[in-house]
Design an enzyme around this catalytic site. Structure first.
Site, PDB file in Angstrom:
ATOM      1  N   CYS A 103       6.064  -0.288   7.095  1.00  0.00           N
ATOM      2  CA  CYS A 103       5.642   0.860   6.295  1.00  0.00           C
ATOM      3  C   CYS A 103       6.795   1.265   5.388  1.00  0.00           C
ATOM      4  CB  CYS A 103       5.275   2.016   7.231  1.00  0.00           C
ATOM      5  SG  CYS A 103       4.784   3.523   6.373  1.00  0.00           S
ATOM      6  N   LEU A 104       6.488   1.568   4.142  1.00  0.00           N
ATOM      7  CA  LEU A 104       7.545   1.963   3.201  1.00  0.00           C
ATOM      8  C   LEU A 104       8.229   3.257   3.639  1.00  0.00           C
ATOM      9  CD1 LEU A 104       5.823   1.140  -0.216  1.00  0.00           C
ATOM     10  CD2 LEU A 104       7.502  -0.226   1.040  1.00  0.00           C
ATOM     11  N   HIS A 127      -2.561   7.207   7.278  1.00  0.00           N
ATOM     12  CA  HIS A 127      -1.587   8.095   6.622  1.00  0.00           C
ATOM     13  C   HIS A 127      -2.248   9.399   6.185  1.00  0.00           C
ATOM     14  CE1 HIS A 127       2.301   6.137   6.173  1.00  0.00           C
ATOM     15  NE2 HIS A 127       1.766   5.016   5.717  1.00  0.00           N
ATOM     16  N   GLN A 155       2.966   9.908   1.411  1.00  0.00           N
ATOM     17  CA  GLN A 155       4.229   9.163   1.296  1.00  0.00           C
ATOM     18  C   GLN A 155       5.011   9.539   0.039  1.00  0.00           C
ATOM     19  OE1 GLN A 155       2.277   5.137   2.186  1.00  0.00           O
ATOM     20  NE2 GLN A 155       4.281   4.929   3.140  1.00  0.00           N
ATOM     21  N   GLY A 178       0.824  -1.197   0.000  1.00  0.00           N
ATOM     22  CA  GLY A 178       0.000   0.000   0.000  1.00  0.00           C
ATOM     23  C   GLY A 178       0.860   1.250   0.000  1.00  0.00           C
ATOM     24  N   HIS A 180      -4.299   1.172   7.773  1.00  0.00           N
ATOM     25  CA  HIS A 180      -2.955   1.769   7.788  1.00  0.00           C
ATOM     26  C   HIS A 180      -2.882   2.941   6.802  1.00  0.00           C
ATOM     27  CE1 HIS A 180       1.618   1.265   7.860  1.00  0.00           C
ATOM     28  NE2 HIS A 180       1.435   2.043   6.799  1.00  0.00           N
ATOM     29  N   GLU A 181      -3.422   2.730   5.587  1.00  0.00           N
ATOM     30  CA  GLU A 181      -3.351   3.795   4.570  1.00  0.00           C
ATOM     31  C   GLU A 181      -4.234   4.983   4.942  1.00  0.00           C
ATOM     32  OE1 GLU A 181      -0.944   3.566   2.687  1.00  0.00           O
ATOM     33  OE2 GLU A 181      -0.672   1.423   2.995  1.00  0.00           O
TER      34      GLU A 181
END
Ligand code: NI
Length: 163
Positions: free
Chosen positions: A90-91, A136, A51, A46, A132-133
């Site tokens: 997480c990226l 963000h 991000q 995701g 999670h997204e």
């Protein structure tokens, strides 16, 4: 399409609240393509607007399971139930992971890439990715929800999939 730079923890943009998208434009279409490409290149499940430095309410998710590839615009959680505890990554927080408890079932209302209203139902990993997204988009990183310590993961160990 082009790869975008993934912002990492410490970048203040990751802690800002995003604005809704009101209309589909060529710029946003390109953004969507770029977000999918950037997510796949980073081997993540995701990726959310902030991000890649864009403070708009948009995210892409692909768990690699059938029916679990989505682009969501202005997503809103309308229902949650159950509970799951598991490792999350997480990226924007490379090389680390931590244990997070979240609902294991979620219903999200959003617009898709054609600005059509959709309802997405997620369980387990897909539910975790959706929540999670959406966090963000409100400037919330999973590290604020970790139980215990944020762990460092060496290259040899398997990382949980980044989001
Ligand atoms: Ni993330």
């Amino acid at each position: 399409m082009a790869l975008r730079t993934i912002r990492e923890m410490g970048d203040p943009i990751l802690e800002k609240k995003c604005r809704p998208i009101t209309e589909m434009t060529d710029k946003i279409k390109t953004l969507i393509d770029d977000m999918f490409e950037t997510m796949y290149e980073a081997d993540g499940v995701g990726l959310a607007g902030p991000q890649v430095g864009v403070l708009k309410r948009i995210c892409v998710i692909d768990t690699r399971e059938e029916g679990e590839k989505v682009c969501l615009i202005n997503p809103v959680v309308i229902e949650t139930s159950g509970e799951q505890t598991g490792e999350e990554g997480c990226l924007s927080v490379p090389g680390r992971c931590g244990q997070v408890t979240r609902p294991d079932h979620v219903v999200v209302r959003a617009l898709n890439e054609n600005m059509e209203e959709v309802e997405v139902v997620g369980d387990m990993l897909f539910a975790r990715a959706l929540l999670h997204e959406i966090d963000h988009l409100d400037g919330v990183l999973y590290v604020t929800k970790v139980e215990g310590d944020l762990k460092y993961v060496s290259d040899e160990e398997e990382l949980p999939e980044g989001e």
